[in-house]
Scaffold this active site. Structure first.
Site, PDB file in Angstrom:
ATOM      1  N   PRO A   2       0.969  -1.232  -0.070  1.00  0.00           N
ATOM      2  CA  PRO A   2       0.077  -0.088   0.058  1.00  0.00           C
ATOM      3  C   PRO A   2       0.738   1.384   0.024  1.00  0.00           C
ATOM      4  O   PRO A   2       1.876   1.349   0.679  1.00  0.00           O
ATOM      5  CB  PRO A   2      -0.790  -0.222   1.240  1.00  0.00           C
ATOM      6  CG  PRO A   2      -0.919  -1.649   1.728  1.00  0.00           C
ATOM      7  CD  PRO A   2       0.368  -2.030   1.112  1.00  0.00           C
ATOM      8  N   GLU A   3       0.435   2.153  -0.687  1.00  0.00           N
ATOM      9  CA  GLU A   3       1.130   3.469  -0.913  1.00  0.00           C
ATOM     10  C   GLU A   3       0.239   4.644  -0.434  1.00  0.00           C
ATOM     11  O   GLU A   3      -0.773   4.294   0.038  1.00  0.00           O
ATOM     12  CB  GLU A   3       1.720   3.733  -2.355  1.00  0.00           C
ATOM     13  CG  GLU A   3       2.354   2.580  -2.838  1.00  0.00           C
ATOM     14  CD  GLU A   3       2.789   2.744  -4.704  1.00  0.00           C
ATOM     15  OE1 GLU A   3       2.912   3.939  -4.881  1.00  0.00           O
ATOM     16  OE2 GLU A   3       2.904   1.550  -5.111  1.00  0.00           O
ATOM     17  N   LYS A  58       3.615   6.164   4.079  1.00  0.00           N
ATOM     18  CA  LYS A  58       2.935   5.032   4.016  1.00  0.00           C
ATOM     19  C   LYS A  58       2.386   4.537   5.486  1.00  0.00           C
ATOM     20  O   LYS A  58       1.895   3.379   5.289  1.00  0.00           O
ATOM     21  CB  LYS A  58       3.453   3.979   3.601  1.00  0.00           C
ATOM     22  CG  LYS A  58       4.052   4.249   2.067  1.00  0.00           C
ATOM     23  CD  LYS A  58       5.055   3.011   1.559  1.00  0.00           C
ATOM     24  CE  LYS A  58       5.516   3.419   0.008  1.00  0.00           C
ATOM     25  NZ  LYS A  58       6.326   2.395  -0.593  1.00  0.00           N
ATOM     26  N   ARG A 259      13.810  -3.943  -8.807  1.00  0.00           N
ATOM     27  CA  ARG A 259      12.292  -3.359  -8.717  1.00  0.00           C
ATOM     28  C   ARG A 259      11.656  -3.802 -10.139  1.00  0.00           C
ATOM     29  O   ARG A 259      12.513  -3.475 -11.113  1.00  0.00           O
ATOM     30  CB  ARG A 259      12.150  -2.004  -8.471  1.00  0.00           C
ATOM     31  CG  ARG A 259      12.316  -1.858  -6.716  1.00  0.00           C
ATOM     32  CD  ARG A 259      12.328  -0.468  -6.455  1.00  0.00           C
ATOM     33  NE  ARG A 259      12.936   0.018  -5.266  1.00  0.00           N
ATOM     34  CZ  ARG A 259      11.639   0.019  -4.183  1.00  0.00           C
ATOM     35  NH1 ARG A 259      10.599  -0.164  -4.530  1.00  0.00           N
ATOM     36  NH2 ARG A 259      12.122   0.213  -3.014  1.00  0.00           N
TER      37      ARG A 259
END
Length: 269
Positions: A2-3, A58, A259
């Protein structure tokens, strides 16, 4: 993970449902999720009134009237659910907080945490986070100043919480697409015009995602039609091989410092 938009969605929904309410019961099923002995955690929070839910990057901060703060970071796989014993999810929760007949379930906190802190400790814990990108104080001039002190790839900077708080893999790619810039671009090569585009992309994408409820897959409560509404709006993230919505070229996936990076190599420069 979650951002900012997901955590801001949670903050808004929590404020509407539990702001000002008293925690009537607490349960800890996984001791590693918290930072104090379970009995101490339970005794401290039970009977406490939840005055306010705020967000920093966050993180969510559950501010209690005793002066304590519950600092939440969901990390990878964590999510919240609000319900009762009759409509709860069929999976384990690491911590639960009851507010009368309704319960706030903290799921998936194998890597995440819910720490009991004083307000001063919470401030100290979050002190090294970068600026909030949606704060009125965060201007184009401040972004340009930050970029002027940074080297390396643009996406690496965007996901660095010490540089700018709240952005992760998904929105870094979405912001870069909106700005028409490849996430792998080296920061010193950005022109003033591209920096301006990047700033407006930051504002536009994060606000759009917040309004749409972010990209969480699990609803916050039974019948929730807001949470996860951004899932179908991603232009590039997790869309490898699909046509670009701007030019029709296929979306490419690459790796940058372990990433995933999603971008259109045709219309992003």
């Amino acid at each position: 993970m979650p951002e900012l938009p997901e955590m801001e969605t949670y903050r808004k929904l929590l404020e509407e449902r539990v702001g000002g309410m008293v925690i009537t019961e607490a349960r800890v099923e996984r001791e590693k999720t918290i930072n104090v002995p379970p009995q101490m955690f339970i005794q401290t929070v039970t009977g406490n009134r939840l005055q306010h839910v705020s967000r920093r990057g966050k993180h969510l901060l559950f501010e209690l009237n005793s002066g304590h703060v519950l600092l939440l970071h969901l990390m990878l796989g964590g999510f919240l659910y609000w319900g009762s014993q009759t409509d709860k999810l069929e999976r384990s929760a690491q911590v639960t907080l009851s507010f009368g007949s309704n319960i706030l379930y903290f799921h998936g906190l194998r890597l995440g945490y819910l720490h009991l802190l004083t307000r001063d400790q919470a401030v100290e814990r979050l002190a090294d986070l970068g600026p909030e990108p949606l704060s009125p104080a965060f201007t184009l001039a401040q972004l340009a100043q930050l970029l002027g002190k940074k080297r390396g790839a643009l996406k690496t900077a965007l996901v660095d919480q010490h540089w700018l708080a709240g952005i992760g893999n998904c929105y870094a790619d979405e912001i870069c697409f909106h700005a028409g810039i490849l996430p792998t671009r080296q920061i010193p090569s950005l022109t003033p015009e591209e920096t301006t585009r990047l700033y407006h992309a930051l504002q536009a994408i994060l606000r759009e995602a917040m309004q749409a409820g972010g990209y969480m897959e699990v609803p916050f409560y039974h019948g929730d039609r807001l949470t996860g509404g951004y899932n179908e709006r991603c232009r590039v993230y997790d869309r490898e091989g699909e046509p670009c919505l701007r030019c029709g070229h296929r979306i490419a996936k690459s790796m940058l410092s372990s990433r995933k990076v999603f971008a259109c190599t045709n219309c992003q420069t």
